[in-house]
Design a protein around this motif. Structure first.
Motif, PDB file in Angstrom:
ATOM      1  N   HIS A  44       0.844  -1.192   0.000  1.00 53.24           N
ATOM      2  CA  HIS A  44       0.000   0.000   0.000  1.00 53.24           C
ATOM      3  C   HIS A  44       0.877   1.238   0.000  1.00 53.24           C
ATOM      4  O   HIS A  44       1.460   1.589   1.016  1.00 53.24           O
ATOM      5  CB  HIS A  44      -0.923  -0.010   1.220  1.00 53.24           C
ATOM      6  N   THR A  55      -1.008   4.857   7.116  1.00 54.91           N
ATOM      7  CA  THR A  55      -1.967   3.985   7.782  1.00 54.91           C
ATOM      8  C   THR A  55      -1.837   2.535   7.350  1.00 54.91           C
ATOM      9  O   THR A  55      -2.542   1.670   7.863  1.00 54.91           O
ATOM     10  CB  THR A  55      -3.409   4.451   7.482  1.00 54.91           C
ATOM     11  N   ALA A  56      -0.956   2.267   6.393  1.00 52.91           N
ATOM     12  CA  ALA A  56      -0.870   0.925   5.822  1.00 52.91           C
ATOM     13  C   ALA A  56      -0.105  -0.018   6.734  1.00 52.91           C
ATOM     14  O   ALA A  56       0.866   0.363   7.369  1.00 52.91           O
ATOM     15  CB  ALA A  56      -0.159   0.984   4.466  1.00 52.91           C
ATOM     16  N   ASP A 146     -10.766  -2.083   3.480  1.00 50.50           N
ATOM     17  CA  ASP A 146     -10.986  -1.849   4.912  1.00 50.50           C
ATOM     18  C   ASP A 146     -11.366  -0.389   5.148  1.00 50.50           C
ATOM     19  O   ASP A 146     -11.419   0.406   4.202  1.00 50.50           O
ATOM     20  CB  ASP A 146      -9.765  -2.294   5.724  1.00 50.50           C
ATOM     21  N   ASP A 148      -9.753   2.088   6.082  1.00 49.47           N
ATOM     22  CA  ASP A 148      -8.738   3.027   5.600  1.00 49.47           C
ATOM     23  C   ASP A 148      -8.678   3.062   4.077  1.00 49.47           C
ATOM     24  O   ASP A 148      -7.839   3.749   3.496  1.00 49.47           O
ATOM     25  CB  ASP A 148      -7.356   2.657   6.157  1.00 49.47           C
ATOM     26  N   LEU A 150      -7.873   0.496   2.198  1.00 50.37           N
ATOM     27  CA  LEU A 150      -6.806  -0.385   1.740  1.00 50.37           C
ATOM     28  C   LEU A 150      -7.369  -1.749   1.359  1.00 50.37           C
ATOM     29  O   LEU A 150      -8.257  -2.280   2.032  1.00 50.37           O
ATOM     30  CB  LEU A 150      -5.747  -0.552   2.822  1.00 50.37           C
TER      31      LEU A 150
END
Length: 171
Positions: A44, A55-56, A146, A148, A150
């Motif tokens: 990501h 955030t990955a 998800d 986020d 991702l």
């Protein structure tokens, strides 16, 4: 893969520099791609810098660590009835999964928010497809995102698999 590097190799990050091996199987009328990355790289990454998204996770979850997965899809309902397509998810974790912020994405990147609530451990959720989300009868892909945004799981199917009306495809 040339992005999501760590440590001293972060300066090597780039976009549009990915490579892979593509193999065409004409008898099966399909393509197979092999993409390799070092374990230290992230899947990501930022589309501008190639750096890992803040955030990955470091990498995609291992097969046995994924919480929600795409289990099946009805892409060609009997009579081609619009709105009768479904995607079935399964919670493979030992904990309930809160669906707030989760989405499905189709091959054209249209997003479909998952219904509110939770999925209990080992339980399935059948998601009706609507609002411009497309499961093509000529093959396609389905991605699970998800909260986020991702990708945590994705599947693809061929036109041949989607040809039979009323058949639920399993992945």
């Amino acid at each position: 893969m040339n992005q999501g590097n760590t440590g001293k190799f972060r300066a090597d990050d780039g976009v549009w520099q990915d490579g892979g091996l593509l193999v065409h199987l004409p008898v099966e009328s399909r393509w197979v791609g092999v993409f390799l990355a070092f374990q230290s790289q992230s899947w990501h990454t930022d589309d501008t810098t190639g750096h890992t998204l803040p955030t990955a996770p470091h990498a995609l979850p291992a097969e046995d660590e994924a919480t929600l997965r795409i289990l099946a899809a009805l892409v060609n309902p009997v009579g081609h009835a619009a709105g009768d397509e479904t995607v079935t998810l399964v919670n493979t974790s030992a904990d309930p999964v809160d669906l707030a912020g989760w989405h499905l994405a189709d091959q054209q990147r249209h997003r479909l928010p998952l219904p509110s609530g939770t999925v209990d451990p080992g339980s399935t959720l059948v998601v009706p497809v609507h609002d411009g989300f497309e499961l093509g009868d000529h093959g396609g892909s389905i991605t699970l995102l998800d909260p986020d945004g991702l990708k945590v799981h994705g599947v693809a199917y061929t036109a041949q698999q989607a040809r039979r009306e009323g058949q639920t495809l399993t992945f």
